[in-house]
Design an enzyme around this catalytic site. Structure first.
Site, PDB file in Angstrom:
ATOM      1  N   SER A  73     -22.976  12.352 -16.377  1.00 13.17           N
ATOM      2  CA  SER A  73     -22.371  11.089 -16.814  1.00 13.17           C
ATOM      3  C   SER A  73     -21.350  10.662 -15.763  1.00 13.17           C
ATOM      4  CB  SER A  73     -21.637  11.309 -18.149  1.00 13.17           C
ATOM      5  OG  SER A  73     -20.845  10.188 -18.482  1.00 13.17           O
ATOM      6  N   TYR A 132     -15.991  16.068 -23.682  1.00 12.26           N
ATOM      7  CA  TYR A 132     -17.228  15.497 -23.131  1.00 12.26           C
ATOM      8  C   TYR A 132     -17.200  15.564 -21.605  1.00 12.26           C
ATOM      9  CZ  TYR A 132     -21.058  12.177 -22.304  1.00 12.26           C
ATOM     10  OH  TYR A 132     -22.240  11.581 -21.888  1.00 12.26           O
TER      11      TYR A 132
END
Ligand SMILES: NC(=O)c1ccc[n+]([C@@H]2O[C@H](COP(=O)([O-])OP(=O)(O)OC[C@H]3O[C@@H](n4cnc5c(N)ncnc54)[C@H](OP(=O)(O)O)[C@@H]3O)[C@@H](O)[C@H]2O)c1
Length: 247
Positions: free
Chosen positions: A141, A154
């Site tokens: 990401s 995350y």
């Protein structure tokens, strides 16, 4: 059409980026093994691919289970004889601030985003080494490269995916195994990712942001397909892909 049909395993293929990648890669003539927990969704997507004359199977898989991921690799080899590409795509992003104490969400992210990727490497690397070719595509990401309040765990998992991938790349280059490693780091992509955010306020804020900013998952599928289609002596090691308008 591609020059050569590859056997491509995709985790998290029941929605979003994984499903879009399955569609495009199947359309290009590859043989696809779709994985995820939701059997019905996988069945629907696979049936739709087959009805278009594409080649695909699915295997119900929970990437937090080493056994389940091993079974996925076995299913691919039983059906198609080999694994050319393994896309570690399954993931979740239940953002929340630490003070909310959502320990279960932290653990789920570690289990799926990090352990799931390791289990994928465990299940597919030995056969790639043996056949002296292969490719891992690990979906990280933009959050692997920066962190914001609420996104600590995350980002930690996605930075971990980046680090694991780079070490794997170096090891496979040293071994001259011809195994390529590609990290794909998307920005805001319109998928089900935000639906699974458990903290209500965070979810509403993310939804608003995604509605304004996100691009469709087929864009990421296009980038993944290009990385696969390059000649095998060439590896794209990272693709950072986001909406042009994302700050
Ligand atoms: N969308 C974005 O903005 C964005 C940005 C950067 C990175 N990413 C990354 O892109 C990847 C794909 O996400 P997406 O955006 O396409 O979201 P999505 O639509 O929610 O897809 C997530 C996929 O992961 C699967 N999954 C979750 N837990 C699993 C488990 N335990 N075992 C097996 N599969 C599991 C889900 O399938 P089942 O529920 O059927 O198991 C689903 O197919 C993730 O790694 C995510 O972190 C997304």
């Amino acid at each position: 059409m591609t020059k050569q049909s590859k056997v491509i395993v995709i985790t998290g293929a029941s929605s979003g980026i994984g499903a879009a990648s399955a569609e495009l890669l199947a359309k290009e003539g590859n043989r696809i093994v779709l994985a995820g927990r939701r059997s019905e969704r996988l069945q629907e997507i696979t049936s739709s691919l087959l009805s278009k004359g594409y080649d695909a199977i699915f295997a119900t898989t929970d990437v937090t289970s080493k056994k389940s991921v091993e079974s996925l690799a076995n299913a691919a080899i039983e059906e198609y004889g080999k694994i050319d590409v393994w896309i570690n795509n399954a993931g979740l992003m239940p953002h929340s601030e630490f003070i909310k104490d959502r320990v279960e969400d932290w653990n789920r992210m570690i289990d799926v985003n990090l352990r799931g990727v390791l289990y994928g490497i465990h299940a597919a690397l030995p056969s790639m080494r043996n056949q002296k070719s292969g490719q891992f595509i690990n979906v990280a990401s933009v959050a692997a490269h920066s962190v914001h309040a609420g996104g600590g765990v995350y980002s930690a998992t996605k930075a971990g995916v980046w680090m694991i991938s780079e070490a794997l790349r170096q090891e496979e280059a040293a071994a001259q195994s011809n195994v390529r490693v590609t990290v794909v780091s998307p920005g805001a992509i319109a998928t089900e990712l935000v639906d699974n955010v458990t903290d209500r306020t965070t979810q509403q804020n993310l939804e608003k942001y995604y509605q304004q900013t996100a691009i469709t998952p087929d864009r990421v599928a296009m980038a993944i397909t290009e990385a696969i289609n390059l000649p095998e002596d060439t590896a794209v090691n990272e693709i950072v892909i986001r909406p042009t308008s994302q700050g």
